[in-house]
Write a protein that holds these residues in place. Structure first.
Motif, PDB file in Angstrom:
ATOM      1  N   SER A 158       0.823  -1.206   0.000  1.00 24.06           N
ATOM      2  CA  SER A 158       0.000   0.000   0.000  1.00 24.06           C
ATOM      3  C   SER A 158       0.859   1.260   0.000  1.00 24.06           C
ATOM      4  N   GLU A 159       1.957   1.239   0.755  1.00 22.30           N
ATOM      5  CA  GLU A 159       2.874   2.385   0.763  1.00 22.30           C
ATOM      6  C   GLU A 159       3.514   2.561  -0.618  1.00 22.30           C
ATOM      7  N   PHE A 160       3.882   1.442  -1.249  1.00 26.68           N
ATOM      8  CA  PHE A 160       4.449   1.489  -2.593  1.00 26.68           C
ATOM      9  C   PHE A 160       3.437   2.073  -3.581  1.00 26.68           C
ATOM     10  N   PHE A 161       2.192   1.607  -3.492  1.00 29.81           N
ATOM     11  CA  PHE A 161       1.148   2.060  -4.411  1.00 29.81           C
ATOM     12  C   PHE A 161       0.906   3.560  -4.252  1.00 29.81           C
ATOM     13  N   GLU A 162       0.835   4.039  -3.015  1.00 32.26           N
ATOM     14  CA  GLU A 162       0.600   5.463  -2.774  1.00 32.26           C
ATOM     15  C   GLU A 162       1.732   6.310  -3.351  1.00 32.26           C
ATOM     16  N   ASP A 163       2.966   5.809  -3.234  1.00 35.07           N
ATOM     17  CA  ASP A 163       4.105   6.532  -3.812  1.00 35.07           C
ATOM     18  C   ASP A 163       4.024   6.517  -5.335  1.00 35.07           C
ATOM     19  N   LEU A 164       3.591   5.399  -5.898  1.00 33.04           N
ATOM     20  CA  LEU A 164       3.547   5.243  -7.351  1.00 33.04           C
ATOM     21  C   LEU A 164       2.549   6.202  -8.006  1.00 33.04           C
ATOM     22  N   ILE A 165       1.433   6.466  -7.338  1.00 33.93           N
ATOM     23  CA  ILE A 165       0.413   7.349  -7.929  1.00 33.93           C
ATOM     24  C   ILE A 165       0.552   8.790  -7.427  1.00 33.93           C
ATOM     25  N   SER A 166       1.577   9.052  -6.642  1.00 35.73           N
ATOM     26  CA  SER A 166       1.755  10.372  -6.042  1.00 35.73           C
ATOM     27  C   SER A 166       2.099  11.421  -7.104  1.00 35.73           C
ATOM     28  N   ILE A 167       1.665  12.677  -6.858  1.00 34.71           N
ATOM     29  CA  ILE A 167       2.036  13.787  -7.740  1.00 34.71           C
ATOM     30  C   ILE A 167       3.424  14.313  -7.382  1.00 34.71           C
ATOM     31  N   ASP A 168       3.961  13.835  -6.259  1.00 36.28           N
ATOM     32  CA  ASP A 168       5.319  14.198  -5.848  1.00 36.28           C
ATOM     33  C   ASP A 168       6.297  13.374  -6.680  1.00 36.28           C
ATOM     34  N   SER A 169       7.088  14.037  -7.522  1.00 31.20           N
ATOM     35  CA  SER A 169       7.989  13.328  -8.440  1.00 31.20           C
ATOM     36  C   SER A 169       9.039  12.502  -7.701  1.00 31.20           C
ATOM     37  N   LYS A 170       9.468  12.963  -6.541  1.00 28.05           N
ATOM     38  CA  LYS A 170      10.466  12.220  -5.775  1.00 28.05           C
ATOM     39  C   LYS A 170       9.880  10.908  -5.253  1.00 28.05           C
ATOM     40  N   ARG A 171       8.664  10.979  -4.694  1.00 30.99           N
ATOM     41  CA  ARG A 171       8.008   9.760  -4.196  1.00 30.99           C
ATOM     42  C   ARG A 171       7.760   8.778  -5.335  1.00 30.99           C
ATOM     43  N   LYS A 172       7.273   9.299  -6.474  1.00 32.18           N
ATOM     44  CA  LYS A 172       7.015   8.427  -7.626  1.00 32.18           C
ATOM     45  C   LYS A 172       8.313   7.804  -8.121  1.00 32.18           C
ATOM     46  N   GLY A 173       9.378   8.597  -8.182  1.00 36.11           N
ATOM     47  CA  GLY A 173      10.671   8.086  -8.628  1.00 36.11           C
ATOM     48  C   GLY A 173      11.182   6.968  -7.736  1.00 36.11           C
ATOM     49  N   ASN A 174      11.025   7.142  -6.423  1.00 36.08           N
ATOM     50  CA  ASN A 174      11.441   6.099  -5.479  1.00 36.08           C
ATOM     51  C   ASN A 174      10.621   4.824  -5.678  1.00 36.08           C
ATOM     52  N   ALA A 175       9.323   4.993  -5.964  1.00 35.76           N
ATOM     53  CA  ALA A 175       8.464   3.824  -6.201  1.00 35.76           C
ATOM     54  C   ALA A 175       8.887   3.090  -7.465  1.00 35.76           C
ATOM     55  N   LEU A 176       9.187   3.840  -8.522  1.00 34.56           N
ATOM     56  CA  LEU A 176       9.606   3.221  -9.782  1.00 34.56           C
ATOM     57  C   LEU A 176      10.919   2.446  -9.597  1.00 34.56           C
ATOM     58  N   GLU A 177      11.785   2.954  -8.751  1.00 33.93           N
ATOM     59  CA  GLU A 177      13.043   2.248  -8.471  1.00 33.93           C
ATOM     60  C   GLU A 177      12.805   0.953  -7.696  1.00 33.93           C
ATOM     61  N   ARG A 178      11.737   0.932  -6.896  1.00 33.05           N
ATOM     62  CA  ARG A 178      11.435  -0.261  -6.094  1.00 33.05           C
ATOM     63  C   ARG A 178      10.529  -1.249  -6.817  1.00 33.05           C
ATOM     64  N   SER A 179      10.062  -0.912  -8.014  1.00 35.46           N
ATOM     65  CA  SER A 179       9.041  -1.715  -8.704  1.00 35.46           C
ATOM     66  C   SER A 179       9.482  -3.149  -8.976  1.00 35.46           C
ATOM     67  N   HIS A 180      10.811  -3.369  -9.115  1.00 35.65           N
ATOM     68  CA  HIS A 180      11.280  -4.734  -9.406  1.00 35.65           C
ATOM     69  C   HIS A 180      11.008  -5.685  -8.245  1.00 35.65           C
ATOM     70  N   PHE A 181      10.864  -5.136  -7.038  1.00 37.72           N
ATOM     71  CA  PHE A 181      10.538  -5.995  -5.893  1.00 37.72           C
ATOM     72  C   PHE A 181       9.155  -6.630  -6.055  1.00 37.72           C
ATOM     73  N   PHE A 182       8.302  -6.012  -6.873  1.00 35.04           N
ATOM     74  CA  PHE A 182       6.939  -6.497  -7.097  1.00 35.04           C
ATOM     75  C   PHE A 182       6.779  -7.109  -8.495  1.00 35.04           C
ATOM     76  N   ASN A 183       7.926  -7.347  -9.158  1.00 33.13           N
ATOM     77  CA  ASN A 183       7.932  -7.943 -10.507  1.00 33.13           C
ATOM     78  C   ASN A 183       7.120  -7.118 -11.502  1.00 33.13           C
ATOM     79  N   LEU A 184       7.216  -5.794 -11.378  1.00 37.82           N
ATOM     80  CA  LEU A 184       6.489  -4.907 -12.271  1.00 37.82           C
ATOM     81  C   LEU A 184       7.455  -4.339 -13.312  1.00 37.82           C
ATOM     82  N   ASN A 185       7.163  -4.588 -14.579  1.00 42.85           N
ATOM     83  CA  ASN A 185       7.979  -4.110 -15.689  1.00 42.85           C
ATOM     84  C   ASN A 185       7.536  -2.699 -16.073  1.00 42.85           C
ATOM     85  N   HIS A 186       8.473  -1.785 -16.224  1.00 40.19           N
ATOM     86  CA  HIS A 186       8.127  -0.401 -16.558  1.00 40.19           C
ATOM     87  C   HIS A 186       7.433  -0.302 -17.913  1.00 40.19           C
TER      88      HIS A 186
END
Length: 339
Positions: A158-186
């Motif tokens: 849930s924390e990852f998801f909130e960061d991923l949809i955030s309008i804060d570019s830093k939070r979104k960027g951190n989520a995109l960097e962590r996406s491989h932990f969830f097997n999510l392909n960009h």
């Protein structure tokens, strides 16, 4: 209980604790019970809607009778399934009355499931009761452990998801960097579904109002589990997040071909599972459009919110695709939402 059986109980307890401490799961705990009672054993877990059976060599006909007996225990004898102590009775199997014992799994004075056994191979007695009592205590610890792990996993997603949809570019960027932990392909197509739900409490639940927060969290965990099972069954890549106000489902697709058909099949199956397992839950699902690139999932999330919002006004359907709204999409605008 004989002297020999009394000596065997500490060994049983050790077997159960070893299985739990080694992380062998509730399936192994059920197997230990089966090996000791030497009769069919069935573990029903309400918090995950999971069932574990260890029936041994009983034939197919007997197996069907035992499973039907479990269903009857919950459907026809709802009062029995709510009792926080052993239920011992006789059931008719192939023209003979057989002893059945059902021990509840209790945590914090709430029932999380039951252990069933039937005297098919040999009669049930005091030793079998002692086995069930010991097993129910250990299984309760196992359930509590799994609940804790489940809640941590949901919170992390849930924390990852909130960061991923955030309008804060830093939070979104951190989520995109962590996406491989969830097997999510960009570089895939992504769709977000949003589920809102309302739980109708029965009289017994209302009497336990002081435990409502725990009760609600248990329901969220069960809902998330059903969604995850549906995603796995369909072979779709995705994650499920949640807040108390609802559940968010992120689904990924390598290709856009047949994406809508797969989504419809997924939601039909999810709808069937929800109807079967949650009679006292009213829910709605809003489904956003597909967007290419993980960085664009916030757009699908926005669509899904609009679909679920407009769907309440425009349709009796509890599953609404954003694309189905047509010209009525204007009703989804924030400044008209109160209308």
């Amino acid at each position: 209980v004989t002297g020999v059986q009394t000596c065997a109980l500490p060994i049983l307890h050790e077997q159960l604790m070893d299985a739990m401490l080694q992380g062998q799961g509730l399936g192994k705990l059920t197997e230990v019970v089966f090996e000791n009672v030497r009769n069919p054993v069935f573990l029903s877990l309400d918090f995950t809607c999971e069932y574990i059976e260890k029936f041994g060599n009983v034939n197919k006909a007997i197996r069907e009778i035992l499973l039907k007996d479990v269903d009857n225990f919950y459907i026809e004898s709802s009062q029995k399934s709510n009792i926080k102590k052993l239920d011992e009775t006789k059931v008719l199997i192939n023209g003979k009355y057989i002893n059945r014992m059902v021990m509840p799994i209790i945590i914090n004075d709430k029932i999380y499931g039951h252990v069933f056994t039937w005297g098919i191979t040999s009669p049930l007695g005091g030793f079998d009761l002692a086995i069930l009592e010991s097993a129910s205590t250990t299984i309760s610890l196992g359930v509590l452990q799994e609940l804790s792990i489940k809640e941590v996993e949901i919170r992390y997603r849930s924390e990852f998801f909130e960061d991923l949809i955030s309008i804060d570019s830093k939070r979104k960027g951190n989520a995109l960097e962590r996406s491989h932990f969830f097997n999510l392909n960009h570089n895939e197509y992504y769709v977000i579904e949003v589920m809102s739900f309302k739980i109708f409490l029965d009289k017994r639940d209302e009497e336990e109002e002081e435990y409502f927060s725990d009760f609600l969290q248990d329901y969220v965990n069960k809902l998330v589990t059903v969604v995850e099972e549906t995603i796995e069954h369909m072979g779709i890549n995705g994650i499920v997040a949640s807040k108390m106000s609802g559940i968010q489902i992120l689904l990924g697709f390598e290709k856009e071909d047949n994406l809508v058909d797969v989504l419809e099949e997924f939601n039909d199956l999810l709808d069937t599972k929800m109807s079967e397992k949650f009679e006292n839950v009213e829910y709605r699902i809003g489904i956003g459009r597909a967007y290419f690139g993980l960085e664009n999932v916030n757009k699908s999330f926005s669509d899904a919110l609009k679909a679920i919002r407009a769907g309440k006004v425009l349709s009796d359907k509890h599953i609404v695709f954003y694309d189905e709204l047509g010209i009525f999409k204007i009703l989804c605008q924030d400044f008209l939402s109160e209308e």
